[in-house]
Motif scaffolding. Structure first.
Motif, mmCIF file in Angstrom:
data_model
loop_
_atom_site.group_PDB
_atom_site.id
_atom_site.type_symbol
_atom_site.label_atom_id
_atom_site.label_comp_id
_atom_site.label_asym_id
_atom_site.label_seq_id
_atom_site.Cartn_x
_atom_site.Cartn_y
_atom_site.Cartn_z
ATOM 1 N N GLN A 142 0.885 -1.191 0.005
ATOM 2 C CA GLN A 142 -0.008 0.012 -0.025
ATOM 3 C C GLN A 142 0.803 1.320 -0.133
ATOM 4 O O GLN A 142 0.559 2.363 -0.682
ATOM 5 C CB GLN A 142 -0.899 0.030 1.236
ATOM 6 N N ARG A 146 1.504 4.204 -3.002
ATOM 7 C CA ARG A 146 1.359 5.679 -2.787
ATOM 8 C C ARG A 146 2.638 6.426 -3.208
ATOM 9 O O ARG A 146 2.683 7.550 -3.520
ATOM 10 C CB ARG A 146 1.049 5.833 -0.989
ATOM 11 N N GLU A 151 3.176 10.657 -3.484
ATOM 12 C CA GLU A 151 2.947 11.347 -2.243
ATOM 13 C C GLU A 151 4.043 11.420 -1.427
ATOM 14 O O GLU A 151 4.947 10.359 -1.220
ATOM 15 C CB GLU A 151 1.854 10.556 -1.643
ATOM 16 N N SER A 154 4.226 12.261 5.046
ATOM 17 C CA SER A 154 3.229 12.717 5.650
ATOM 18 C C SER A 154 1.737 12.491 4.939
ATOM 19 O O SER A 154 0.704 12.030 5.695
ATOM 20 C CB SER A 154 3.265 14.095 6.123
ATOM 21 N N GLU A 155 1.693 12.844 3.907
ATOM 22 C CA GLU A 155 0.445 12.418 2.865
ATOM 23 C C GLU A 155 0.322 10.718 2.762
ATOM 24 O O GLU A 155 -1.033 10.677 3.154
ATOM 25 C CB GLU A 155 0.773 12.686 1.261
ATOM 26 N N ILE A 156 1.154 10.154 2.840
ATOM 27 C CA ILE A 156 0.874 8.611 2.941
ATOM 28 C C ILE A 156 0.433 8.322 4.132
ATOM 29 O O ILE A 156 -0.510 7.459 4.486
ATOM 30 C CB ILE A 156 2.033 7.728 2.726
ATOM 31 N N GLN A 158 -1.348 10.207 6.280
ATOM 32 C CA GLN A 158 -2.652 10.721 6.544
ATOM 33 C C GLN A 158 -3.643 9.853 5.730
ATOM 34 O O GLN A 158 -4.637 9.361 6.077
ATOM 35 C CB GLN A 158 -2.829 12.084 6.111
ATOM 36 N N GLN A 159 -3.418 9.298 4.427
ATOM 37 C CA GLN A 159 -4.139 8.468 3.553
ATOM 38 C C GLN A 159 -4.414 7.094 4.202
ATOM 39 O O GLN A 159 -5.250 6.484 4.286
ATOM 40 C CB GLN A 159 -3.526 8.105 2.278
ATOM 41 N N LEU A 160 -3.332 6.313 4.840
ATOM 42 C CA LEU A 160 -3.311 4.981 5.372
ATOM 43 C C LEU A 160 -3.515 5.117 7.009
ATOM 44 O O LEU A 160 -3.492 4.164 7.448
ATOM 45 C CB LEU A 160 -2.100 4.357 5.172
ATOM 46 N N ARG A 161 -3.552 6.191 7.471
ATOM 47 C CA ARG A 161 -3.806 6.479 8.956
ATOM 48 C C ARG A 161 -2.727 5.861 9.888
ATOM 49 O O ARG A 161 -3.007 4.825 10.461
ATOM 50 C CB ARG A 161 -5.291 5.908 9.405
#
Length: 196
Positions: A142, A146, A151, A154-156, A158-161
């Motif tokens: 995953q 990303r 990404e 930090s974006e990853i 956020q997206q994957l929690r």
């Protein structure tokens, strides 16, 4: 048992038909040369086993496998490849295919692989140097997807929690598994291996 081939080379379709024509209880379905056509054919034909090429022109293997399973729940997938690199075993583990068969060894093992997966067992062609088939975890995969989208950590996260430090650890692990110098190199190697 009904078998379908999804491969962009017509000679592969012909070769598989010749190999299985004498096998008891095996019937060939209409094949396809792209993943998109394969999904349409699987919806119409409902095969028991699909021989799926690693490198299709229109879709990466994970997406093709998921689409085929969606079109024909319960279908068994045999990764049918001419590639014997270690990454093939990793890809098979990530995608969760039921068998891996090398095209060079198909005359010897294809019928065995089809029979094994139809009976609910897994099969790996001994020609494939699979290494550790689960070298990449699903979460690492995953993160890899990303990375391919460009990404940041930090974006990853956020997206994957996930925590940013956890993502950083996954990225480092990916670099090691793919023997990559940096994030871009990891994405390029994953694309070359058919993982993306």
């Amino acid at each position: 048992m009904r078998v379908m081939v999804v491969d962009d080379h017509p000679i592969v379709h012909l070769g598989v038909e010749r190999l299985v024509e004498g096998a008891t209880g095996v019937q060939m379905c209409r094949g396809a040369r792209t993943a998109t056509d394969g999904v349409a054919a699987a919806t119409a034909e409902c095969p028991d086993v699909v021989l799926l090429d690693l490198h299709l022109p229109d879709m990466a293997l994970p997406d093709a496998a998921a689409a085929l399973r969606g079109a024909c729940p319960g279908v068994k997938l045999v990764l049918f490849t001419g590639d014997s690199k270690r990454s093939v075993g990793q890809i098979a583990g990530l995608v969760g295919v039921d068998a891996v068969v090398h095209k060079d060894n198909a005359c010897a093992v294809l019928i065995t692989a089809i029979t094994e997966v139809a009976a609910g067992r897994r099969y790996c062609d001994p020609v494939i140097s699979s290494g550790d088939p689960l070298a990449l975890s699903r979460r690492e995969y995953q993160v890899l997807e990303r990375l391919a989208m460009g990404e940041s950590n930090s974006e990853i996260a956020q997206q994957l929690r996930l925590a940013p430090n956890t993502v950083k650890s996954y990225v480092q692990s990916l670099l090691a598994h793919l023997d990559a110098r940096n994030r871009l190199d990891a994405v390029v190697k994953a694309q070359q291996a058919g993982m993306l």
